[in-house]
Scaffold this motif. Structure first.
Motif, PDB file in Angstrom:
ATOM      1  N   ARG A  98       0.799  -1.122   0.091  1.00 27.21           N
ATOM      2  CA  ARG A  98       0.102   0.327   0.281  1.00 27.21           C
ATOM      3  C   ARG A  98       0.783   1.009  -0.064  1.00 27.21           C
ATOM      4  NH1 ARG A  98      -3.990   0.583  -2.784  1.00 27.21           N
ATOM      5  NH2 ARG A  98      -3.803   2.780  -1.791  1.00 27.21           N
ATOM      6  N   CYS A  99       1.989   1.360   0.711  1.00 27.52           N
ATOM      7  CA  CYS A  99       2.893   2.144   0.636  1.00 27.52           C
ATOM      8  C   CYS A  99       3.261   2.764  -0.602  1.00 27.52           C
ATOM      9  CB  CYS A  99       3.846   1.963   2.165  1.00 27.52           C
ATOM     10  SG  CYS A  99       3.522   2.442   3.202  1.00 27.52           S
ATOM     11  N   PHE A 100       4.051   1.022  -1.223  1.00 26.68           N
ATOM     12  CA  PHE A 100       4.438   1.629  -2.896  1.00 26.68           C
ATOM     13  C   PHE A 100       3.415   2.323  -3.253  1.00 26.68           C
ATOM     14  CE2 PHE A 100       5.999   0.201  -6.679  1.00 26.68           C
ATOM     15  CZ  PHE A 100       6.860   0.140  -7.352  1.00 26.68           C
ATOM     16  N   VAL A 101       2.112   1.659  -3.587  1.00 22.96           N
ATOM     17  CA  VAL A 101       0.824   1.433  -4.440  1.00 22.96           C
ATOM     18  C   VAL A 101       0.808   3.337  -4.179  1.00 22.96           C
ATOM     19  CG1 VAL A 101      -1.157   2.202  -4.755  1.00 22.96           C
ATOM     20  CG2 VAL A 101       0.086   0.175  -4.942  1.00 22.96           C
ATOM     21  N   ASN A 102       0.679   3.771  -2.991  1.00 23.40           N
ATOM     22  CA  ASN A 102       0.258   5.649  -2.580  1.00 23.40           C
ATOM     23  C   ASN A 102       1.644   7.075  -2.825  1.00 23.40           C
ATOM     24  OD1 ASN A 102      -1.689   4.996  -1.193  1.00 23.40           O
ATOM     25  ND2 ASN A 102      -1.530   5.009   0.545  1.00 23.40           N
ATOM     26  N   GLY A 103       2.858   5.609  -3.097  1.00 21.05           N
ATOM     27  CA  GLY A 103       3.915   6.728  -3.047  1.00 21.05           C
ATOM     28  C   GLY A 103       3.693   6.888  -4.751  1.00 21.05           C
ATOM     29  N   GLY A 104       3.012   6.818  -5.555  1.00 19.44           N
ATOM     30  CA  GLY A 104       3.165   6.095  -7.221  1.00 19.44           C
ATOM     31  C   GLY A 104       2.139   7.468  -6.955  1.00 19.44           C
ATOM     32  N   GLU A 105       1.219   7.699  -6.353  1.00 23.24           N
ATOM     33  CA  GLU A 105      -0.396   8.018  -6.594  1.00 23.24           C
ATOM     34  C   GLU A 105       0.358   9.484  -5.808  1.00 23.24           C
ATOM     35  OE1 GLU A 105      -3.570   6.555  -4.323  1.00 23.24           O
ATOM     36  OE2 GLU A 105      -3.817   4.773  -6.077  1.00 23.24           O
TER      37      GLU A 105
ATOM     38  N   PRO B  63       7.670  16.743  -1.674  1.00 22.76           N
ATOM     39  CA  PRO B  63       7.070  15.831  -1.892  1.00 22.76           C
ATOM     40  C   PRO B  63       7.275  14.378  -1.369  1.00 22.76           C
ATOM     41  CG  PRO B  63       8.959  16.236  -3.256  1.00 22.76           C
ATOM     42  CD  PRO B  63       9.537  17.035  -2.245  1.00 22.76           C
ATOM     43  N   TYR B  64       5.908  14.163  -0.980  1.00 18.92           N
ATOM     44  CA  TYR B  64       5.226  12.436  -0.433  1.00 18.92           C
ATOM     45  C   TYR B  64       5.908  11.060  -0.659  1.00 18.92           C
ATOM     46  CZ  TYR B  64       3.140  15.398   3.270  1.00 18.92           C
ATOM     47  OH  TYR B  64       2.266  16.387   4.191  1.00 18.92           O
ATOM     48  N   GLY B  65       5.945  11.375  -2.304  1.00 14.77           N
ATOM     49  CA  GLY B  65       6.208   9.955  -2.998  1.00 14.77           C
ATOM     50  C   GLY B  65       7.280   9.255  -1.900  1.00 14.77           C
ATOM     51  N   PRO B  66       8.785   9.846  -2.518  1.00 17.72           N
ATOM     52  CA  PRO B  66      10.089   9.495  -1.646  1.00 17.72           C
ATOM     53  C   PRO B  66      10.054   8.653  -0.203  1.00 17.72           C
ATOM     54  CG  PRO B  66      10.301  11.861  -2.609  1.00 17.72           C
ATOM     55  CD  PRO B  66       8.993  11.121  -2.483  1.00 17.72           C
ATOM     56  N   PHE B  67       8.886   9.483   0.347  1.00 18.87           N
ATOM     57  CA  PHE B  67       8.544   8.682   2.040  1.00 18.87           C
ATOM     58  C   PHE B  67       7.622   7.650   2.054  1.00 18.87           C
ATOM     59  CE2 PHE B  67      10.145  13.490   2.208  1.00 18.87           C
ATOM     60  CZ  PHE B  67      11.638  12.561   3.207  1.00 18.87           C
ATOM     61  N   TYR B  68       6.483   7.875   0.754  1.00 21.71           N
ATOM     62  CA  TYR B  68       6.144   6.416   1.097  1.00 21.71           C
ATOM     63  C   TYR B  68       7.154   5.306   0.751  1.00 21.71           C
ATOM     64  CZ  TYR B  68       1.184   8.374   2.007  1.00 21.71           C
ATOM     65  OH  TYR B  68       0.305   8.722   1.940  1.00 21.71           O
ATOM     66  N   TYR B  69       7.605   5.065  -0.316  1.00 19.55           N
ATOM     67  CA  TYR B  69       8.656   4.466  -0.741  1.00 19.55           C
ATOM     68  C   TYR B  69       9.597   4.017   0.157  1.00 19.55           C
ATOM     69  CZ  TYR B  69       7.543   5.302  -5.636  1.00 19.55           C
ATOM     70  OH  TYR B  69       5.946   5.564  -6.724  1.00 19.55           O
TER      71      TYR B  69
END
Length: 167
Positions: free
Chosen positions: A116-123, A137-143
């Motif tokens: 889910r974190c990986f998917v959320n990072g892409g979104e 940006p939030y993306g890298p932190f979700y990853y």
């Protein structure tokens, strides 16, 4: 032996120990940064009426890194929170089975969180989600969270397969 838990110390390959040490340093630096940022922001806000611009934004992203580092370290050192009051009263075979089931469930939940974190990072990257003031940006932190949860899931799964189950 670890004096706190009576467990052997220094286990694992050299690479595992180096990776663990590196993750511990990242998590430790993050915790210290959170402490310094919070104290400095509170003091500046109280005594100079000049809070640190974006302190909340920085706290959010640093906390994500700390969590991503802390979860696999806890699992790898067999220090994940466990309530063993009932398991300790069971016969060894039944207790081992319950522990294996708990490890498998933990691996499943952490694998789901990683996905889910990986998917959320892409979104988050696709929609350009950022922190409020500093526009981090939030993306890298979700990853980063995804990687931490994924490593933790693998560690729990390996624990089930190898039979290395906490006391």
């Amino acid at each position: 032996m670890d004096p706190v838990s009576d467990r052997p110390t220094g286990g694992g390959t050299r690479l595992e120990r180096l990776a663990g040490a590196a993750i511990a340093v990242v998590g430790g630096v993050g915790v210290v940064a959170l402490m310094l940022l919070t104290v400095a922001d509170a003091l500046l806000r109280s005594f100079a009426n000049a809070p640190i611009l974006g302190a909340n934004d920085l706290t959010q992203v640093i906390l994500a890194v700390v969590v991503a580092a802390s979860v696999p370290l806890c699992v790898a050192s067999d220090r994940a929170v466990a309530i063993t009051a009932l398991v300790d009263r069971m016969r060894p075979a039944a207790g081992g089975l319950v522990r294996r089931a708990a490890y498998a469930a933990s691996a499943s939940v952490l694998a789901y969180l990683a996905w889910r974190c990986f998917v959320n990072g892409g979104e988050a990257a696709m929609f350009g989600e950022t922190t409020m003031l500093l526009r981090i940006p939030y993306g890298p932190f979700y990853y980063v969270l995804s990687a931490g949860f994924g490593v933790s899931a693998v560690l729990f799964a390996v624990g089930v397969l190898r039979g290395r189950l906490g006391s």
